[in-house]
Design a protein around this motif. Sequence first.
Motif, mmCIF file in Angstrom:
data_model
loop_
_atom_site.group_PDB
_atom_site.id
_atom_site.type_symbol
_atom_site.label_atom_id
_atom_site.label_comp_id
_atom_site.label_asym_id
_atom_site.label_seq_id
_atom_site.Cartn_x
_atom_site.Cartn_y
_atom_site.Cartn_z
ATOM 1 N N THR A 119 33.725 39.138 47.240
ATOM 2 C CA THR A 119 33.704 39.956 46.027
ATOM 3 C C THR A 119 34.317 41.324 46.303
ATOM 4 O O THR A 119 34.332 41.810 47.434
ATOM 5 C CB THR A 119 32.281 40.138 45.489
ATOM 6 O OG1 THR A 119 31.476 40.799 46.485
ATOM 7 C CG2 THR A 119 31.647 38.800 45.145
ATOM 8 N N THR A 145 35.635 39.858 36.082
ATOM 9 C CA THR A 145 34.500 40.020 35.177
ATOM 10 C C THR A 145 34.353 41.480 34.792
ATOM 11 O O THR A 145 34.232 42.361 35.662
ATOM 12 C CB THR A 145 33.183 39.545 35.838
ATOM 13 O OG1 THR A 145 33.339 38.207 36.295
ATOM 14 C CG2 THR A 145 32.036 39.603 34.833
ATOM 15 N N THR A 148 38.205 35.220 39.920
ATOM 16 C CA THR A 148 37.475 35.480 38.681
ATOM 17 C C THR A 148 37.374 36.983 38.460
ATOM 18 O O THR A 148 36.909 37.705 39.342
ATOM 19 C CB THR A 148 36.063 34.880 38.732
ATOM 20 O OG1 THR A 148 36.161 33.476 39.000
ATOM 21 C CG2 THR A 148 35.346 35.087 37.411
ATOM 22 N N SER A 188 34.374 43.339 38.328
ATOM 23 C CA SER A 188 34.025 42.603 39.532
ATOM 24 C C SER A 188 35.047 41.490 39.741
ATOM 25 O O SER A 188 35.353 40.741 38.814
ATOM 26 C CB SER A 188 32.620 42.009 39.409
ATOM 27 O OG SER A 188 32.314 41.207 40.537
ATOM 28 N N GLU A 231 31.996 44.275 33.479
ATOM 29 C CA GLU A 231 30.536 44.403 33.543
ATOM 30 C C GLU A 231 30.033 45.507 32.616
ATOM 31 O O GLU A 231 30.755 46.406 32.268
ATOM 32 C CB GLU A 231 30.110 44.686 34.981
ATOM 33 C CG GLU A 231 30.537 43.558 35.934
ATOM 34 C CD GLU A 231 30.087 43.800 37.362
ATOM 35 O OE1 GLU A 231 29.907 44.989 37.741
ATOM 36 O OE2 GLU A 231 29.906 42.809 38.096
ATOM 37 N N ALA A 235 38.497 33.831 34.188
ATOM 38 C CA ALA A 235 38.633 33.015 35.384
ATOM 39 C C ALA A 235 40.083 32.621 35.529
ATOM 40 O O ALA A 235 40.659 32.045 34.618
ATOM 41 C CB ALA A 235 37.751 31.778 35.281
ATOM 42 N N THR A 252 34.902 39.922 28.384
ATOM 43 C CA THR A 252 33.770 39.912 29.287
ATOM 44 C C THR A 252 34.061 39.216 30.619
ATOM 45 O O THR A 252 33.921 39.831 31.659
ATOM 46 C CB THR A 252 32.536 39.278 28.623
ATOM 47 O OG1 THR A 252 32.313 39.952 27.381
ATOM 48 C CG2 THR A 252 31.332 39.431 29.485
ATOM 49 N N MET A 253 34.499 37.949 30.617
ATOM 50 C CA MET A 253 34.739 37.299 31.901
ATOM 51 C C MET A 253 36.050 36.540 31.849
ATOM 52 O O MET A 253 36.373 35.922 30.847
ATOM 53 C CB MET A 253 33.591 36.351 32.259
ATOM 54 C CG MET A 253 33.868 35.548 33.521
ATOM 55 S SD MET A 253 32.469 34.571 34.067
ATOM 56 C CE MET A 253 31.476 35.810 34.850
#
Length: 316
Positions: free
Chosen positions: A273, A314, A312, A234, A316, A12, A9-10
Motif C-alpha cells: 500500500t 481509493t 487499486t 490509498s 478516502e 480498480a 470513491t474506489m
Amino acid sequence: MNRKFLIPTMAAIMLSSANSAPAAAQNDALAPAEGPCEMELSVDNSVDWRGPYGRGYEVFGNDESFETVNISVRKEGQPCDFFLTATANGAGGQASLEGPDSRLSFDVLKTTNGPSFLSSDLFGSQLSRIEGKFGSGRGGYSGALFVSIPTGQFVRGGKFTGQALIRLFRDGVNGPELVSEAPLAILAPVASVLEVRSDLFPEGVRETGIDLGDLSVASRRNVDFEISSNADISLTFQSANNGKLAHNAGGPGINYNLMLRGEQLDLAGQPATHQLAYSGNNQSQSVPLEISVPAPHGLPAAGQYNDTLTVTFTAE
C-alpha cells in the motif's frame, strides 16, 4: 492520446417558479378588513443539496443544478405593502457553506436565471427584494426560491453546511418594519472522488498488457498515471504471483521489482500500500510506476513468463 475516466470513491485498475417582478398577492375580497395588517411568513426550513444526479455536489461536474425552496406569506386585516429579502449567515456575511477545511459558495435566486435574492443590506436592494401589495381582508402570497451552488469549486469531500435568513417587512409611511424572519439551512454533501488518467488505459479500458521483452537480459518498463482527487488517496498493489513472473510450463519464476515514485514496493505476501495526501487543489498528481527485471544469474528457462498486477486507487 491521453484519456480520462471518473472513478467515484474506489477505482480498480488491472495492470496486464418564482417572480422577479412585484409579487402578486391574492386577497379574499369577502373577508372584512378588521384590525391592522397582520402577516405570517412560512419558509421551508432546510434544503438538502442533491445535485443533477442525486449524489450531492460534484467537484468535477459541469452541469448546473438548483434546489427549490417554497416560501409563502399569509395576511389578515387592513391593506398593506410588504417585501421579502434575505441575507447570508456565513463567516463575514459571505454566502458560503462551511466544510472540513474549506468553504463552498452558494446563492439563493429569485428565478433560475437570477437575480440573487441575497443582499448584504438588511432591507435588500431594489433588484433583490420580492415586493407586493395586499388589499383588505385575508390574502396570501406564495412562490419559490432557487438555491444554487455554482460549478467549478474544488473542495475536499465531506459535509458542508450554511444558512440564509429570510425576512418579511411591512412597508409603510414610517418606513420598513420587520414582521418576521425564518432561517433556511442548507446541507450539501460533497463526495470524495478521483480521476485517473494514463496513456496505457484508453477511456473505459481497465486492463492492459506490458511486454517486458527478453528476460535473459535486464528489462525495464514505465507506467505513468495522473490522478486528480478531492481526498486522500490509498493505492494498493497486489501481485498474483507474489512479485514473480511465473513460467508458463511450471519452470522457476523470475523476480521483478516495482518502484513507485522511487520507493520499492514489497509484493510478496500481503498487498503493498501507498498513501497520497489530499493536494488541496485541482492539480493532478503524477504517479510513476517502474517495473524492472534484473539481469539473471545464468540463462532462464525458455518460455513465456507472466504475472497479473492489480492496482487499486481509493479516494478516502
